[in-house]
Enzyme design. Structure first.
Site, PDB file in Angstrom:
ATOM      1  N   ASP A  96     -38.347  44.363  -5.746  1.00  0.00           N
ATOM      2  CA  ASP A  96     -39.515  44.524  -5.410  1.00  0.00           C
ATOM      3  C   ASP A  96     -39.565  43.899  -3.502  1.00  0.00           C
ATOM      4  O   ASP A  96     -40.562  43.307  -3.146  1.00  0.00           O
ATOM      5  CB  ASP A  96     -40.535  43.160  -5.754  1.00  0.00           C
ATOM      6  CG  ASP A  96     -39.751  42.155  -6.068  1.00  0.00           C
ATOM      7  OD1 ASP A  96     -38.688  41.649  -5.004  1.00  0.00           O
ATOM      8  OD2 ASP A  96     -39.929  41.332  -6.638  1.00  0.00           O
ATOM      9  N   GLU A 118     -35.237  47.315 -12.310  1.00  0.00           N
ATOM     10  CA  GLU A 118     -36.232  46.102 -12.670  1.00  0.00           C
ATOM     11  C   GLU A 118     -37.628  46.289 -12.350  1.00  0.00           C
ATOM     12  O   GLU A 118     -38.258  45.779 -11.574  1.00  0.00           O
ATOM     13  CB  GLU A 118     -35.728  44.907 -11.606  1.00  0.00           C
ATOM     14  CG  GLU A 118     -36.256  43.497 -12.045  1.00  0.00           C
ATOM     15  CD  GLU A 118     -35.669  42.655 -11.221  1.00  0.00           C
ATOM     16  OE1 GLU A 118     -36.229  42.468 -10.127  1.00  0.00           O
ATOM     17  OE2 GLU A 118     -34.989  41.584 -11.356  1.00  0.00           O
ATOM     18  N   GLU A 132     -44.045  40.507  -2.548  1.00  0.00           N
ATOM     19  CA  GLU A 132     -43.406  41.260  -3.801  1.00  0.00           C
ATOM     20  C   GLU A 132     -44.193  41.985  -4.639  1.00  0.00           C
ATOM     21  O   GLU A 132     -43.792  42.965  -5.077  1.00  0.00           O
ATOM     22  CB  GLU A 132     -42.304  40.388  -4.270  1.00  0.00           C
ATOM     23  CG  GLU A 132     -41.040  40.028  -3.303  1.00  0.00           C
ATOM     24  CD  GLU A 132     -41.495  38.946  -2.535  1.00  0.00           C
ATOM     25  OE1 GLU A 132     -42.615  38.241  -2.430  1.00  0.00           O
ATOM     26  OE2 GLU A 132     -40.307  38.094  -1.727  1.00  0.00           O
ATOM     27  N   HIS A 213     -37.005  29.318  -1.238  1.00  0.00           N
ATOM     28  CA  HIS A 213     -37.145  30.172  -0.262  1.00  0.00           C
ATOM     29  C   HIS A 213     -38.524  30.881  -0.104  1.00  0.00           C
ATOM     30  O   HIS A 213     -38.606  31.921   0.749  1.00  0.00           O
ATOM     31  CB  HIS A 213     -35.929  31.280  -0.056  1.00  0.00           C
ATOM     32  CG  HIS A 213     -35.962  32.301  -1.276  1.00  0.00           C
ATOM     33  ND1 HIS A 213     -36.293  33.332  -0.954  1.00  0.00           N
ATOM     34  CD2 HIS A 213     -35.852  32.270  -2.391  1.00  0.00           C
ATOM     35  CE1 HIS A 213     -36.546  34.297  -1.948  1.00  0.00           C
ATOM     36  NE2 HIS A 213     -35.997  33.351  -2.884  1.00  0.00           N
ATOM     37  N   ARG A 215     -42.000  32.895   0.365  1.00  0.00           N
ATOM     38  CA  ARG A 215     -42.842  32.843   1.317  1.00  0.00           C
ATOM     39  C   ARG A 215     -44.159  31.817   1.298  1.00  0.00           C
ATOM     40  O   ARG A 215     -44.756  31.105   2.176  1.00  0.00           O
ATOM     41  CB  ARG A 215     -43.308  34.198   1.623  1.00  0.00           C
ATOM     42  CG  ARG A 215     -42.953  34.769   3.004  1.00  0.00           C
ATOM     43  CD  ARG A 215     -43.297  36.256   3.090  1.00  0.00           C
ATOM     44  NE  ARG A 215     -42.202  37.132   3.357  1.00  0.00           N
ATOM     45  CZ  ARG A 215     -41.901  37.275   4.683  1.00  0.00           C
ATOM     46  NH1 ARG A 215     -42.670  37.029   5.606  1.00  0.00           N
ATOM     47  NH2 ARG A 215     -40.650  37.943   4.944  1.00  0.00           N
ATOM     48  N   HIS A 245     -31.539  28.105   1.948  1.00  0.00           N
ATOM     49  CA  HIS A 245     -31.646  29.451   2.506  1.00  0.00           C
ATOM     50  C   HIS A 245     -31.879  29.236   3.874  1.00  0.00           C
ATOM     51  O   HIS A 245     -32.560  28.343   4.443  1.00  0.00           O
ATOM     52  CB  HIS A 245     -32.921  29.989   1.797  1.00  0.00           C
ATOM     53  CG  HIS A 245     -33.251  31.394   2.081  1.00  0.00           C
ATOM     54  ND1 HIS A 245     -33.602  31.780   2.993  1.00  0.00           N
ATOM     55  CD2 HIS A 245     -33.003  32.581   1.035  1.00  0.00           C
ATOM     56  CE1 HIS A 245     -33.748  33.284   3.081  1.00  0.00           C
ATOM     57  NE2 HIS A 245     -33.334  33.423   1.849  1.00  0.00           N
TER      58      HIS A 245
HETATM   59  N1  UDP Z   1     -27.627  33.043  -4.769  1.00  0.00           N
HETATM   60  C1  UDP Z   1     -26.534  32.900  -4.319  1.00  0.00           C
HETATM   61  N2  UDP Z   1     -26.217  31.975  -3.481  1.00  0.00           N
HETATM   62  C2  UDP Z   1     -27.045  31.117  -3.380  1.00  0.00           C
HETATM   63  C3  UDP Z   1     -28.532  31.093  -3.830  1.00  0.00           C
HETATM   64  C4  UDP Z   1     -28.587  32.067  -4.447  1.00  0.00           C
HETATM   65  O1  UDP Z   1     -25.476  33.999  -4.514  1.00  0.00           O
HETATM   66  O2  UDP Z   1     -26.606  30.111  -2.342  1.00  0.00           O
HETATM   67  C5  UDP Z   1     -28.144  34.244  -5.940  1.00  0.00           C
HETATM   68  C6  UDP Z   1     -28.552  33.881  -7.269  1.00  0.00           C
HETATM   69  O3  UDP Z   1     -27.633  33.701  -8.306  1.00  0.00           O
HETATM   70  C7  UDP Z   1     -29.445  34.849  -7.580  1.00  0.00           C
HETATM   71  C8  UDP Z   1     -29.865  35.460  -6.293  1.00  0.00           C
HETATM   72  O4  UDP Z   1     -29.074  34.866  -5.321  1.00  0.00           O
HETATM   73  O5  UDP Z   1     -28.633  36.081  -8.318  1.00  0.00           O
HETATM   74  C9  UDP Z   1     -31.420  35.127  -6.064  1.00  0.00           C
HETATM   75  O6  UDP Z   1     -31.731  35.671  -4.768  1.00  0.00           O
HETATM   76  P1  UDP Z   1     -32.951  34.895  -4.003  1.00  0.00           P
HETATM   77  O7  UDP Z   1     -33.293  33.453  -4.714  1.00  0.00           O
HETATM   78  O8  UDP Z   1     -32.770  34.896  -2.599  1.00  0.00           O
HETATM   79  O9  UDP Z   1     -34.069  35.820  -4.257  1.00  0.00           O
HETATM   80  P2  UDP Z   1     -35.161  36.055  -5.423  1.00  0.00           P
HETATM   81  O10 UDP Z   1     -34.167  36.320  -6.672  1.00  0.00           O
HETATM   82  O11 UDP Z   1     -35.916  35.164  -5.664  1.00  0.00           O
HETATM   83  O12 UDP Z   1     -35.701  37.495  -5.170  1.00  0.00           O
END
Ligand code: UDP
Length: 389
Positions: A96, A118, A132, A213, A215, A245
């Protein structure tokens, strides 16, 4: 040979697509090309290194302080140029992000079919998560193949009148990535040895792993989260492990409100093997992330979600995840309940996989191979007919 172009730009897309890229590359009849937009440069590169992925095309589009409209415009024209140069038979996008949305749109403008990994996640609120929810809704009517992680996601697509025969429930590829990484770290602990010192320092304490993180939590929400972490860390029996983040809206608030504290390890974002180890070390996960909501249940970690709604209701339904919003007192009291009430903790700490069995990428590659082979056979047949006429 069908040419498949896989497009991605952020850390979560890279984590969720590297198993797909590997599976596609191992499938006869497919040529795989990868294009990164680098919408999030640093976090993306961490995953590329770990997954041994060298993208074929790197648009390197990140700008400091990028606005959504500027980013969207640059992505759309950049990805359109890539598609003109590459002439793919199929474009694969994930999730997304602005990259997924513009990748689908640029493919549509060229009448190139799109596969959406997804697909079907819906919160029902266009501002949560923002932007998203709208990004993924824009991909849906364009995509020719919808890889829904769960039946709930497939249902959401059917309700939007997406043709049922184009929807495939595959599981979420994040579980493939998680299993692969858990196995690699088990075989080679040096891959996550950067956490040795923190693990030793926090030995004997209950560890709360925090990520934030979103928004929609910037501003008041982030300040409340910072104050709550400070209160949680006042307990001697607790330690907070917090990979922060890099977004300035997160970093500056944590600097101002949380500051330095003995029981808080505020660290740089972790690469995936280190983050997977951090999940293993954690007793409780406190997050507003999407992907982390999927990973924590697979490892049996209670996950408190700092959001009002979720497009991933499966973790909540299974009892491993709980939506708690961003009210400071609520965050503190929910964490304290899990720390002090053994029954409440045990009820949430059960490993199960509502999001997949770790074989999603193989299913996706197989369906893509069949579909592209079929499409090419059809267009070749049409070509012969056209000549005959
Ligand atoms: N993640 C990572 N290192 C970190 C924090 C998160 O590798 O320090 C991984 C986590 O395991 C997950 C992904 O990043 O697979 C999630 O990313 P994020 O939270 O940025 O995005 P969202 O999933 O909310 O779109």
């Amino acid at each position: 040979m069908s040419k498949v172009l896989v497009i991605f730009g952020t850390r979560p897309e890279a984590i969720k697509l590297f198993p797909v890229i590997r599976a596609l590359a191992a499938t006869p009849g497919l040529t795989v090309r990868t294009c990164v937009t680098a919408q999030h440069r640093g976090l993306l590169d961490q995953v590329l290194a770990i997954a041994d992925l060298a993208p074929d095309i790197d648009l390197d589009l990140m700008e400091p302080g990028q606005t959504l409209d500027r980013l969207t415009a640059r992505l759309l024209t950049g990805l359109g140029d890539v598609m003109d140069a590459e002439s793919p038979d199929l474009v694969v996008v994930q999730g997304d992000t602005a990259t997924a949305m513009t990748g689908a749109l640029a493919a549509y403008y060229r009448k190139v079919p799109v596969a959406h990994v997804e697909a079907g996640l819906r919160s029902g609120n266009i501002y949560q998560p923002w932007p998203e929810e709208v990004n993924r809704r824009i991909v849906a009517p364009i995509a020719a193949l919808h890889f829904a992680p769960t039946e709930t996601a497939a249902d959401a697509l059917r309700r939007e009148t997406i043709a049922p025969e184009t929807i495939h429930v595959t599981g979420n590829t994040v579980i493939d990535a998680l299993h692969w990484t858990v196995d690699r770290v088990a075989a080679d602990p040096a891959l996550a040895a950067g956490l040795d010192e923190i693990a030793a320092r926090f030995a004997g304490k209950r560890i709360v792993l925090v990520t934030t993180h979103r928004r929609e939590n910037f501003g008041d929400g982030m300040a409340a989260i910072a104050r709550a972490i400070g209160r949680i860390a006042e307990r001697d029996d607790v330690a907070v492990l917090f990979p922060v983040h890099p977004n300035p809206n997160v970093v500056s608030v944590m600097d101002q409100i949380l500051g330095k504290r003995a029981n808080v390890a505020r660290i740089q974002p972790l690469d995936y093997p280190h983050f997977v180890r951090a999940l293993g070390l954690a007793d409780i996960v406190l997050t507003d992330s999407g992907g982390v909501q999927e990973e924590a249940p697979a490892l049996g970690k209670p996950v408190l979600v700092m959001r009002e709604t979720t497009e991933r209701p499966e973790g909540v339904a299974a009892g491993t995840a709980k939506l708690i919003g961003t009210d400071e007192d609520r965050i503190v009291s929910e964490i304290f309940t899990l720390l002090d009430d053994h029954a409440a903790y045990a009820a949430m700490a059960r490993a199960h996989n509502p999001f997949g069995d770790g074989h999603a990428a193989a299913r996706i590659a197989e369906i893509i191979a069949k579909t592209t082979a079929h499409n090419i056979a059809q267009s070749t047949a049409k070509g012969i007919v056209a000549h005959a006429v």
